[in-house]
Enzyme design. Structure first.
Site, PDB file in Angstrom:
ATOM      1  N   ASP A  30     -25.128 -24.988  79.937  1.00 39.35           N
ATOM      2  CA  ASP A  30     -24.457 -25.555  78.700  1.00 39.35           C
ATOM      3  C   ASP A  30     -25.742 -26.304  77.902  1.00 39.35           C
ATOM      4  OD1 ASP A  30     -21.230 -25.515  77.583  1.00 39.35           O
ATOM      5  OD2 ASP A  30     -22.881 -27.105  76.739  1.00 39.35           O
ATOM      6  N   LYS A  35     -21.699 -32.839  79.016  1.00 32.38           N
ATOM      7  CA  LYS A  35     -20.869 -31.874  80.170  1.00 32.38           C
ATOM      8  C   LYS A  35     -21.398 -31.702  81.516  1.00 32.38           C
ATOM      9  CE  LYS A  35     -18.374 -28.871  77.409  1.00 32.38           C
ATOM     10  NZ  LYS A  35     -18.164 -27.524  76.736  1.00 32.38           N
ATOM     11  N   PHE A 153      -9.697 -11.897  78.243  1.00 30.13           N
ATOM     12  CA  PHE A 153      -8.233 -12.088  78.080  1.00 30.13           C
ATOM     13  C   PHE A 153      -7.433 -13.324  78.607  1.00 30.13           C
ATOM     14  CE2 PHE A 153      -9.601  -7.673  77.725  1.00 30.13           C
ATOM     15  CZ  PHE A 153      -9.415  -7.475  76.550  1.00 30.13           C
ATOM     16  N   ARG A 155      -5.576 -16.646  79.109  1.00 27.50           N
ATOM     17  CA  ARG A 155      -4.707 -17.679  78.465  1.00 27.50           C
ATOM     18  C   ARG A 155      -4.858 -19.169  78.993  1.00 27.50           C
ATOM     19  NH1 ARG A 155       0.833 -15.442  80.046  1.00 27.50           N
ATOM     20  NH2 ARG A 155      -0.550 -15.165  81.901  1.00 27.50           N
ATOM     21  N   ASN A 209      -5.183  -9.489  70.245  1.00 24.44           N
ATOM     22  CA  ASN A 209      -4.667 -10.881  70.118  1.00 24.44           C
ATOM     23  C   ASN A 209      -3.807 -10.851  68.629  1.00 24.44           C
ATOM     24  OD1 ASN A 209      -5.947 -12.367  72.096  1.00 24.44           O
ATOM     25  ND2 ASN A 209      -7.157 -13.407  71.011  1.00 24.44           N
ATOM     26  N   CYS A 261      -7.247 -19.582  69.134  1.00 23.33           N
ATOM     27  CA  CYS A 261      -7.622 -18.036  69.332  1.00 23.33           C
ATOM     28  C   CYS A 261      -6.800 -17.305  68.355  1.00 23.33           C
ATOM     29  CB  CYS A 261      -7.231 -17.506  70.666  1.00 23.33           C
ATOM     30  SG  CYS A 261      -8.517 -18.444  71.921  1.00 23.33           S
ATOM     31  N   LYS A 264      -7.176 -18.133  64.573  1.00 19.69           N
ATOM     32  CA  LYS A 264      -8.825 -17.678  63.994  1.00 19.69           C
ATOM     33  C   LYS A 264      -9.025 -16.240  64.211  1.00 19.69           C
ATOM     34  CE  LYS A 264     -11.781 -17.927  67.761  1.00 19.69           C
ATOM     35  NZ  LYS A 264     -13.011 -17.185  68.042  1.00 19.69           N
ATOM     36  N   LYS A 321       0.254 -25.575  73.369  1.00 21.69           N
ATOM     37  CA  LYS A 321       1.237 -25.073  74.346  1.00 21.69           C
ATOM     38  C   LYS A 321       1.361 -25.771  75.468  1.00 21.69           C
ATOM     39  CE  LYS A 321      -0.368 -21.480  76.870  1.00 21.69           C
ATOM     40  NZ  LYS A 321      -1.251 -20.113  77.025  1.00 21.69           N
ATOM     41  N   ARG A 328      -6.298 -28.323  69.548  1.00 16.58           N
ATOM     42  CA  ARG A 328      -7.066 -27.535  68.591  1.00 16.58           C
ATOM     43  C   ARG A 328      -5.726 -26.611  67.716  1.00 16.58           C
ATOM     44  NH1 ARG A 328     -11.997 -25.163  71.144  1.00 16.58           N
ATOM     45  NH2 ARG A 328     -10.385 -24.666  72.693  1.00 16.58           N
TER      46      ARG A 328
END
Ligand code: UGA
Length: 434
Positions: A30, A35, A153, A155, A209, A261, A264, A321, A328
């Protein structure tokens, strides 16, 4: 195998940790030195259940390490994953500058005779693989590599189990050599691998999505019909979800989808379809229904409280969630901002999201944060449940009711049992249920 992942965000870090867990040697790269420093100190920059143990265990076993040097990563790996952000632009299309920059950086460090599989794991528009391929070739004409698309994929909130046991792994590749290496790499996961061409793999991600977003908007539209007719959307969702062709997952009515996700990716898919001359109008309706969910919820609150100015409102939940600290594009954050804009005095509580909401300056200045759900409810004329954290369902509602000014409850995620709440003396309003 030796792997490198460029980008240590949700997808990159979780993938890196899980790939190490099954026995590969992984380097996470990164360019954010802060980070990388945190990770070197054993601190995990994001909250994701199970991730900390996984990272610490694999670092200790010598299978996982962190660096800011792409050269270090590419030099020491057979497969190089790109997992950098692909944020939306103002017109809904995808900003691919990070992907392009990483492609150039990879080109800059690829040595002669060093074959590498360059894998795009970020969510990107169809045809991005071709552009990554052309970019690397342009900056390093003699480089030996293949570009593969391998959409992710997972979550948030259940990223580790999703990555360890996915329904399928999609590998979009035009090269047998690259496909063979990818299959070998994923072999320990023992799940079905679907091999496609690169463009199809890229499209699968946006199509998946968008379809899930469509399911959510579908049930939200049904919830409006339930409210108008006195039916219960939870029962309707159970009834249609028991049909295996439909399935019960992603049929939870509520305040609509949020996060980094779905909003967007639906926008991006619309933009991609328009650019290709085949506009996907159904998805515009998906967006319209989604945006309307919050309007309907706020109208319900106003119908009960009339004017919001100076009203004390408690909000439970800020994350987009449960089981994540990600705030975000959270509908809950939009909700508190709209309430405060109308003059309400809002006190909010979230188990994991408050720190990031403050750090990213997403909260209105007058909003108060509480230390517990009960503290948030004190003196409130209405309590709003905006994120379905399990902890909220476990509250002592007798104490909550006693703390409130008026026991008015708006459950934006249908988490609580209406009958139980009404029996306790609350005036309960859910979404699409009597
Ligand atoms: C989503 C997809 O589910 C993942 O498969 C995908 O990998 C990921 O996007 C991505 O592209 O990176 P995520 O955004 O982490 O995952 O979270 P979801 O669990 O899909 O929830 C998205 C939103 O939909 C949340 O705001 C959630 O509250 C809402 N939702 C979900 C509903 O309103 N109703 C439902 O029935 C399900």
């Amino acid at each position: 195998m030796d792997l490198c992942i460029i980008g240590s965000g949700y997808v990159g870090l979780v993938s890196g940790a899980c790939f190490a867990e099954v026995g590969h040697t992984v380097i996470c790269v990164d360019n954010d030195l802060r980070k990388i420093d945190m990770l070197h100190r054993g601190q995990i920059p994001i909250y994701e259940p199970g991730l900390e143990e996984l990272v610490l265990r694999n670092v200790a076993a010598g299978r996982l390490r962190f660096t800011h040097s792409i050269e270090d990563g590419v030099d020491n790996s057979q497969i190089v994953f790109i997992a950098v952000p692909t944020p939306p632009q103002a017109d809904g299309s995808v900003d691919l500058t990070y992907i392009e920059r990483v492609a150039r950086e990879i080109a800059g460090v690829l040595k002669p005779g060093q074959y590498r599989v360059v894998v795009d794991k970020s969510t990107v528009p169809v045809k991005t693989g071709e552009k990554v391929d052309a970019t690397i070739r342009r900056y390093n004409p003699t480089a030996e590599f293949d570009v593969v698309s391998n959409p992710e994929f997972l979550r948030e909130g259940c990223a580790v189990p999703d990555l360890m046991k996915p329904d399928r792994i999609v590998v979009g590749s035009a090269s047998q050599r690259a496909t063979d290496l990818m299959k070998r790499m994923y072999e320990p996961f023992q799940v079905p691998i679907l091999v496609t061409d690169v463009s199809s793999a890229e499209l699968i991600k946006h199509a998946a999505n968008s379809f899930l977003s469509l399911k959510i908007s579908y049930i939200n539209a049904v919830s409006a019909i339930c409210e108008a007719s006195g039916a219960d959307v939870e029962m309707v969702a159970d009834g249609i979800g028991m049909d295996r062709r439909i399935g019960r997952n992603f049929l939870n009515a509520g305040l609509g989808y949020g996060g980094s996700c779905f909003p967007k990716d639906v926008k991006a898919f619309i933009a991609i379809s328009e650019e290709l001359g085949v506009p996907f109008r159904l998805l515009q309706e998906v967006e319209r229904i989604n945006a309307g969910q919050l309007d309907v919820f706020i109208k319900k609150i106003k119908d009960a409280l009339w004017v919001l100015r100076d009203k004390r409102i408690a909000v439970w939940g800020l994350t987009f969630k449960p089981d994540t600290d990600d705030v975000r594009n959270s509908v809950a954050i939009e909700l508190v901002n709209r309430l405060v804009a109308e003059g309400a005095q809002v006190t909010a509580y979230d188990p994991k999201g408050m720190e990031k909401a403050v750090e990213y300056k997403l909260l209105p200045a007058s909003l108060k944060l509480a230390h517990s759900p009960l503290e948030a409810a004190e003196g409130a004329e209405a309590l709003l449940l905006a994120t379905e954290w399990k902890e909220f369902a476990r509250q002592d509602f007798a104490a909550v009711k006693a703390a409130m000014h008026t026991p008015l409850l708006f459950d934006g995620r249908n988490l609580l049992n209406p009958k139980t709440m009404r029996d306790m003396g609350f005036t309960y309003h859910g979404v699409g249920r009597p």
